[in-house]
Design an enzyme around this catalytic site. Structure first.
Site, short mmCIF file in Angstrom:
data_model
loop_
_atom_site.label_atom_id
_atom_site.label_comp_id
_atom_site.label_asym_id
_atom_site.label_seq_id
_atom_site.Cartn_x
_atom_site.Cartn_y
_atom_site.Cartn_z
N GLY A 64 -4.29 1.33 8.16
CA GLY A 64 -5.28 0.62 8.95
C GLY A 64 -4.99 -0.87 9.03
N ASP A 88 0.85 -1.19 0.00
CA ASP A 88 0.00 0.00 0.00
C ASP A 88 0.89 1.24 0.00
OD1 ASP A 88 -1.75 2.10 0.41
OD2 ASP A 88 -2.90 1.09 1.97
N ILE A 95 -0.12 8.92 8.76
CA ILE A 95 -0.71 7.95 9.69
C ILE A 95 -0.29 6.53 9.31
CG2 ILE A 95 -2.67 9.43 10.21
CD1 ILE A 95 -4.36 7.68 8.35
N HIS A 148 0.56 7.81 4.00
CA HIS A 148 1.35 7.13 5.03
C HIS A 148 2.85 7.49 4.97
CE1 HIS A 148 -2.32 4.94 5.59
NE2 HIS A 148 -2.28 4.52 4.34
#
Length: 291
Positions: free
Chosen positions: A218, A195, A215, A200
């Protein structure tokens, strides 16, 4: 606006994914394993000798990619999409390397109404090169900008599934807690498992969409809950995790400490994950089945 029939009929076809021991170790490193080089239970996931694959890696193998962004004719507003829940059910242990095939399809699309968004469920069946079932992976997405489409075409009458209840003792002290530190560079490492979203990695991009800094993915947060459950309840044996599900409730910033809070009952383990520095729940409604 979403075209309900095109969305419901979408399927990926066969996605073949050849992966190596290096990929398996990189995934585990991205979840923080190996931080204690003297812990042999962690070492088995990050060192080629007697290497084992984490069961949550099924979520990143043979992924169909960003199809909701690329298939513009379906009409999903990708910029307002939120990953809502993630689940996996293992049918056999994942091999530490090999070739797998993933077949992903949309299984449910719920219209919450104009201004309220929609909910999309996608399911991936993962098999090995001989066609043996390895895992069923479910992803649930909240499409914040896409409610109200059923009023236009009259095709959508699917009821929303009931959300699993929190554990009855969730307001009481957990029976077991386990702290899982994250590193400041953890998102940069985890993104190498597939990803590559700049959210990110790139501070300017993260600020543009409302975050103080990049961040953690998930699926990395979810995967850390999985490694914590294995350590707490299964002696770090990946073959003992049979199923796991949780809802995403808040983002994680790399460098935070995640606390796994859990309760064992007759049907498995209920759990949630808390970012300690902010005292914020980042995963809720967790359930796991462990042998």
């Amino acid at each position: 606006m979403i075209d309900y029939r095109k969305a419901r009929d979408w399927q990926s076809g066969d996605v073949r994914h050849a992966y190596t021991p290096r990929d398996t170790m990189l995934y585990a490193l991205g979840l923080g394993l190996g931080a204690d080089p003297l812990d042999e239970k962690q070492l088995r996931f990050v060192y080629e000798k007697e290497l084992a694959a984490l069961p949550t890696m099924a979520a990143v193998l043979a992924s169909p990619g960003f199809w909701m962004r690329e298939r513009k004719e379906i009409g999903i507003d990708f910029m307002k999409l939120v990953h809502g829940e993630q689940a996996v059910r293992l049918h056999a242990p994942l091999p530490p390397s090999g070739t797998v095939v993933g077949r992903t399809r949309v299984t449910r699309l719920v219209d919450k109404g104009a201004g309220k968004g929609a909910i999309l469920h996608a399911e991936k069946e993962l098999v090995d090169g001989d066609g043996r079932a390895l895992a069923t992976v479910e992803s649930v997405y909240f499409l914040r900008g896409d409610g109200g489409f059923s009023a236009a075409d009259g095709q959508c009458d699917e009821p929303a599934p009931a959300l699993p209840a929190e554990h009855p003792a969730a307001d009481a002290a957990p029976q077991l807690t386990l702290d899982l530190p994250t590193r400041p560079d953890q998102a940069l490492l985890y993104r190498l498992s597939g990803d590559m979203n700049p959210l990110h990695a790139e501070p300017a991009f993260a600020a543009k969409v409302g975050f103080a800094r990049p961040i953690l993915h998930g699926l990395a947060t979810w995967g850390m809950a999985g490694r914590g459950l294995l350590a707490a309840y299964a002696d770090s044996d990946p073959a003992r995790l049979r199923a796991m599900r949780a809802r995403f409730s808040a983002p994680v910033y790399p460098g935070e400490t995640l606390r796994l809070e859990s309760w064992r009952d007759g049907t498995g383990v209920a759990f949630r994950l808390r970012a300690l520095e902010r005292d914020v729940l980042v995963l809720t409604h967790g359930r796991a089945e462990l042998l």
